[in-house]
Design a protein around this motif. Structure first.
Motif: not given
Length: 172
Positions: A31-32, A34-35, A40, A44-46, A49, A89, A114
């Protein structure tokens, strides 16, 4: 700190716990990554999701529910949504049944980014699941759902300042 595991069950529980812990850490790393590749931050990632999960459940999330989910103020969630919308996004849409209500959706550009990033992981995941019979997957689903619920309850207890030891479950 570590005690000897005497029974097969104790050893299995310890190994499952260790694997879940490693899975969480590895998932955070993915996830990190991707961010980081897409400018991001963790919140932002949370948020992305949460929007994706809401869409998958068929109930798109509102800014207010997203603020509650992320434990953010209304001003902070508005700034977050503005930022994610500018970056391509997210998009805001009016609810067709109640025009006063705003619903958040993954924007096509964000969904494409994504999908492209996570497609190889999805293919690996599909390959792993193909190795299990439906009955086994039902057990895994029941287990992972219960573990997720337990984790969310603990998260909420921490957030609310009411952390207590979990009840002991006994077989029998």
């Amino acid at each position: 700190m570590y005690r000897r595991r005497d029974t097969r069950r104790e050893m299995l529980v310890a190994e499952i716990t260790a694997e879940l812990r490693r899975y969480c850490v590895d998932a955070q790393h993915v996830g990190h990554a991707f961010a980081g590749q897409h400018g991001l931050n963790g919140t932002d990632l949370q948020a992305l999701i949460a929007v994706m999960d809401a869409e998958l459940s068929g109930e798109p999330i509102t800014p207010g529910r997203l603020a509650e989910h992320l434990d953010l103020s209304s001003g902070s969630v508005t700034a977050l949504i503005d930022r994610l919308e500018r970056a391509g996004h997210l998009r805001r849409d009016r609810d067709t049944t109640d025009r006063r209500k705003v619903l958040l959706h993954y924007a096509e550009q964000g969904a494409t980014v994504a999908r492209d990033f996570f497609r190889p992981l999805g293919e690996r995941t599909d390959g792993v699941m193909d190795e299990f019979q439906d009955e086994e997957l039902e057990i895994v689903y029941r287990f992972i759902t219960a573990m997720g619920q337990s984790l969310r309850e603990h998260r909420d207890a921490i957030r609310d300042g009411r952390v207590t030891p979990p009840p002991r479950h006994r077989a029998g």
